[in-house]
Design an enzyme around this catalytic site. Structure first.
Site, PDB file in Angstrom:
ATOM      1  N   THR A 182      48.235  32.371  51.562  1.00  0.00           N
ATOM      2  CA  THR A 182      48.905  33.515  50.906  1.00  0.00           C
ATOM      3  C   THR A 182      49.948  34.149  51.817  1.00  0.00           C
ATOM      4  O   THR A 182      51.031  34.532  51.371  1.00  0.00           O
ATOM      5  CB  THR A 182      47.867  34.590  50.525  1.00  0.00           C
ATOM      6  OG1 THR A 182      46.887  34.017  49.670  1.00  0.00           O
ATOM      7  CG2 THR A 182      48.524  35.772  49.830  1.00  0.00           C
TER       8      THR A 182
ATOM      9  N   ARG B 293      40.567  48.290  43.975  1.00  0.00           N
ATOM     10  CA  ARG B 293      39.282  47.788  44.438  1.00  0.00           C
ATOM     11  C   ARG B 293      39.407  47.524  45.939  1.00  0.00           C
ATOM     12  O   ARG B 293      40.511  47.309  46.459  1.00  0.00           O
ATOM     13  CB  ARG B 293      38.870  46.527  43.681  1.00  0.00           C
ATOM     14  CG  ARG B 293      39.804  45.338  43.847  1.00  0.00           C
ATOM     15  CD  ARG B 293      39.248  44.106  43.132  1.00  0.00           C
ATOM     16  NE  ARG B 293      40.129  42.940  43.267  1.00  0.00           N
ATOM     17  CZ  ARG B 293      39.800  41.711  42.870  1.00  0.00           C
ATOM     18  NH1 ARG B 293      38.600  41.491  42.322  1.00  0.00           N
ATOM     19  NH2 ARG B 293      40.642  40.704  43.010  1.00  0.00           N
TER      20      ARG B 293
ATOM     21  N   TRP C 102      39.505  45.652  49.263  1.00  0.00           N
ATOM     22  CA  TRP C 102      39.553  44.357  49.952  1.00  0.00           C
ATOM     23  C   TRP C 102      38.608  44.408  51.161  1.00  0.00           C
ATOM     24  O   TRP C 102      37.918  43.446  51.474  1.00  0.00           O
ATOM     25  CB  TRP C 102      40.996  44.079  50.374  1.00  0.00           C
ATOM     26  CG  TRP C 102      41.200  42.723  50.996  1.00  0.00           C
ATOM     27  CD1 TRP C 102      40.353  41.664  50.993  1.00  0.00           C
ATOM     28  CD2 TRP C 102      42.357  42.281  51.720  1.00  0.00           C
ATOM     29  NE1 TRP C 102      40.887  40.598  51.664  1.00  0.00           N
ATOM     30  CE2 TRP C 102      42.126  40.946  52.117  1.00  0.00           C
ATOM     31  CE3 TRP C 102      43.560  42.893  52.058  1.00  0.00           C
ATOM     32  CZ2 TRP C 102      43.067  40.223  52.859  1.00  0.00           C
ATOM     33  CZ3 TRP C 102      44.492  42.171  52.787  1.00  0.00           C
ATOM     34  CH2 TRP C 102      44.239  40.839  53.178  1.00  0.00           C
TER      35      TRP C 102
ATOM     36  N   ASP D 134      49.404  39.568  44.170  1.00  0.00           N
ATOM     37  CA  ASP D 134      49.770  39.820  45.572  1.00  0.00           C
ATOM     38  C   ASP D 134      51.279  40.001  45.765  1.00  0.00           C
ATOM     39  O   ASP D 134      51.869  39.482  46.719  1.00  0.00           O
ATOM     40  CB  ASP D 134      49.272  38.688  46.473  1.00  0.00           C
ATOM     41  CG  ASP D 134      47.756  38.597  46.522  1.00  0.00           C
ATOM     42  OD1 ASP D 134      47.100  39.504  45.990  1.00  0.00           O
ATOM     43  OD2 ASP D 134      47.235  37.617  47.083  1.00  0.00           O
TER      44      ASP D 134
ATOM     45  N   GLN E  71      48.094  33.396  44.278  1.00  0.00           N
ATOM     46  CA  GLN E  71      48.683  34.340  45.216  1.00  0.00           C
ATOM     47  C   GLN E  71      50.109  33.924  45.584  1.00  0.00           C
ATOM     48  O   GLN E  71      50.353  32.771  45.946  1.00  0.00           O
ATOM     49  CB  GLN E  71      47.838  34.434  46.482  1.00  0.00           C
ATOM     50  CG  GLN E  71      46.417  34.948  46.235  1.00  0.00           C
ATOM     51  CD  GLN E  71      45.406  33.831  46.127  1.00  0.00           C
ATOM     52  OE1 GLN E  71      45.676  32.794  45.504  1.00  0.00           O
ATOM     53  NE2 GLN E  71      44.247  34.024  46.743  1.00  0.00           N
TER      54      GLN E  71
ATOM     55  N   ASP F  44      45.755  42.777  42.289  1.00  0.00           N
ATOM     56  CA  ASP F  44      45.884  43.239  43.677  1.00  0.00           C
ATOM     57  C   ASP F  44      47.346  43.201  44.136  1.00  0.00           C
ATOM     58  O   ASP F  44      47.645  42.800  45.259  1.00  0.00           O
ATOM     59  CB  ASP F  44      45.040  42.369  44.613  1.00  0.00           C
ATOM     60  CG  ASP F  44      43.575  42.298  44.202  1.00  0.00           C
ATOM     61  OD1 ASP F  44      43.101  43.229  43.537  1.00  0.00           O
ATOM     62  OD2 ASP F  44      42.921  41.291  44.541  1.00  0.00           O
TER      63      ASP F  44
END
Length: 669
Positions: A454, A585, A587, A506, A483, A529
């Site tokens: 990523t 959330r 990580w 991402d 990602q 995310d």
């Protein structure tokens, strides 16, 4: 007896060390600009604040050159209480009043003591009352006889005032104290009048605009004398901050553009590159002599005093007689005054980018070696210095002392751009947000370098500190293939303004050791995310757009970090298909994410937050909201381990507290 003496010496040494430790900041201006915002809530700061309140006259202003941190005797305190009723020595000279107002703002931000707020507002009223009808300000107010009544640019006095009233008029968060709407309007008008005064006092040589004098007559606006050794002249120092103020104005009028062009040409014309100043110091570090040494290809400097018609530098002693060289005046004035300055280089370095931004043709006068190493144009049609952005980065100097601007003309640049750690102070500036686009299509599977693939996928990587990105669209175009980052920031103090960041999972990665970043007026979109990482970041006035049902943030804030991701005055929107979106959330289990004064669409799930199957995160993370609105803001239905901030708690989420760093106010530059 000998043993007693040893103990006494040891005791005195310890006391000396303690005293020295307590006086790390010996100068009042240094204390005001301390970067540890929390210090302003300490007993030490409150003790100093009592002195500052005592020194302020009832009219609102302060005297100059006072070390406010020095302890006062009871008699001194009594005397100051008596003097408060007078207007004795109230001034804006040498930073007085404007710097005390900044101190009071910082104190109020930490303590909410209304006395500090009242003090600040009295200071602001003092500044507004002191302004002349023509827009200028005197050095002292109430007016003090002599040259003090002149419009005073000397030592940046008037510019300092305008830099106080401007953020108030623009209703920014720079000061913690918010005046009434009436006062805000007064500040707007006062700033505009100040700009008008600046334009009217710019000196013309044969009808050509040049620079400014340290003082101008308050009635005729003509150049004026001050002290005996400060004869009317064009100033190579005071003119700098005036020009930079004009250059900072968005959408400048034709008159402002003409003023800046004229001043830039004058600075280019009057720079001195064949002299260097040599200072001779005594054992205590005090200057005991100054000499100007002939040198080839020296860095440019400018004389503080230049003839109004010929631009020839001159120097004066206390007898007021002009001399042609510094060695012709006595030791006291020669060594106790700044006769030369290199401040003008900032005007020359910033002018090319300003000119392009405002559609001003850059003359041959700025095609110097300095311009070639600090300013590059990227254009796909070959009209610039490079056709690829990465080539401009490669051409940039490592660890430069000044900013390096890479101006990118409209076009779609299909390239992967990396600003390495050695390329600090880079400015990536697009011609327009909509039409200057950097795009690439790397993703996790395409990179295929193992579990951490990523972090190699970004379209733009910024590893250099103190970089700024503006007026750009940055895309990862790989689509929904896992990602894939659009922007990755691993440096520190990176500012992103008026940009679009587009991707899926991402989109935006924010990292770096103890790093802080600032996003303003941006549009950021993604799926899962799409804002993630361990850095501290403030997002102001941004649109955060969810493409599908998933999670907006995934912070990995270190345990000892005070702030993680903070969203202020942002708008949370979504595609129609995105109906179940979480605010975040963790990580990592100490994740911190806060939304303040944000508008949340109905895509936000009532529970708001998710623990990512990490029960420890419910105990250690910090997820919070304050004063949000919209269908998605349902505080009573949030998960029990999240927080709704009180007004007092929310007041600590100022730009200064969040982004404080050893580089003062970097986020405002």
């Amino acid at each position: 007896m000998i043993q007693l003496k040893k103990h006494l010496v040891l005791f005195l040494c310890i006391c000396s060390c303690i005293v020295n430790a307590q006086n790390t900041y010996k100068r009042w201006p240094d204390i005001i600009r301390k970067n540890d915002a929390s210090w302003f809530g300490t007993p030490e700061a409150k003790k100093i604040a009592e002195n500052v309140l005592l020194y302020q006259r009832n009219i609102g202003g302060w005297p100059k050159n006072i070390q406010m941190q020095d302890e006062l005797t009871p008699k001194q305190q009594k005397d100051l209480l008596e003097i408060k009723k007078t207007t004795e020595e109230t001034t804006t000279d040498n930073g007085a009043t404007t710097q005390e107002m900044l101190f009071m703002s910082k104190m109020y931000a930490q303590t909410k003591d209304d006395r500090y707020k009242e003090s600040f507002l009295k200071g602001l009223n003092y500044l507004l009352e002191a302004q002349y009808a023509n827009g200028g300000w005197p050095q002292f107010y109430p007016l003090k006889k002599g040259y003090y009544t002149h419009i005073t640019y000397n030592d940046d006095s008037m510019v300092n005032i305008m830099n106080v009233i401007r953020p108030i008029g623009e209703e920014t968060d720079y000061y913690s104290i918010k005046p009434s709407k009436e006062v805000v309007e007064k500040c707007k008008k006062a700033f505009d009048k100040g700009v008008d005064c600046i334009l009217k006092t710019q000196y013309k040589q044969n009808r050509v605009l040049t620079a400014w004098c340290a003082q101008h007559d308050e009635v005729t606006l003509a150049p004026a004398n001050a002290r005996a050794f400060e004869l009317k002249s064009l100033s190579g120092y005071e003119s700098v901050k005036i020009v930079l103020l004009l250059m900072s104005i968005e959408k400048p009028s034709p008159e402002i553009i003409a003023a800046v062009k004229g001043a830039n040409a004058w600075f280019e014309k009057t720079k001195i590159t064949n002299l260097e100043e040599k200072r001779v110091l005594n054992d205590n570090g005090k200057i005991i002599d100054k000499k100007m040494i002939p040198t080839q290809n020296a860095n440019p400097i400018w004389a503080r005093f230049m003839d109004l018609e010929t631009n020839e530098p001159f120097f004066c002693d206390r007898d007021g007689i002009r001399k042609k060289s510094l060695d012709q005046i006595g030791d006291e004035r020669r060594n106790g005054y700044s006769w030369y300055s290199d401040a003008g280089k900032e005007v020359l370095q910033k002018f090319p980018a300003w000119a392009v931004k405002n559609g001003v043709k850059v003359s041959s006068a700025v095609t110097s070696d300095q311009k070639k190493t600090n300013y590059f144009v990227v254009a796909q049609d070959g009209s610039g210095d490079f056709t690829k952005i990465q080539d401009a980065v490669y051409a940039s100097p490592a660890f430069p002392y000044e900013n390096v601007t890479i101006y990118i003309k409209n076009g779609v640049y299909n390239e992967k751009v990396q600003i390495p750690e050695c390329n600090t102070n880079i400015i990536l500036q697009g011609e327009s947000r909509e039409n200057t686009i950097i795009a690439f299509d790397d993703n996790f599977k395409k990179i295929n370098l193992g579990r951490n693939s990523t972090f190699y996928t970004s379209t733009l990587l910024v590893a250099g500190d103190d970089c700024k990105i503006s007026n750009l669209t940055i895309k990862n175009t790989s689509g929904e293939n896992g990602q894939a980052m659009a922007l990755s920031i691993t440096g520190n103090r990176v500012k992103v303004v008026n940009c679009t960041l587009s991707g899926n999972q991402d989109t935006l990665y924010l990292s770096g050791t103890d790093a802080k970043h600032y996003f303003k007026d941006c549009y950021i979109e993604g799926t899962t995310d799409f804002i993630f990482g361990r850095a501290t970041a403030l997002f102001e006035n941004c649109t955060i757009h969810s493409i599908k049902s998933s999670y907006i943030t995934a912070a990995s804030t270190p345990q000892e970090t005070a702030f993680g991701f903070v969203f202020k005055n942002c708008k949370l929107t979504a595609n129609p298909a995105a109906t179940d979106v979480y605010l975040g959330r963790p990580w990592r289990i100490y994740a911190k994410t806060v939304y303040i004064d944000c508008e949340m669409g109905n895509q936000i799930k009532p529970e708001g937050w998710q623990n990512w199957s990490k029960p420890d995160a419910e105990k250690n993370s910090f997820y919070a909201e304050y004063n949000c609105k919209g269908e998605g803001f349902q505080p009573n239905k949030r998960v029990s381990w999240s927080h709704q901030l009180s007004k007092k708690e929310a007041s600590k989420y100022t730009i200064e507290n969040i982004l404080q760093d050893k580089i003062k106010n970097w986020y405002l530059q």
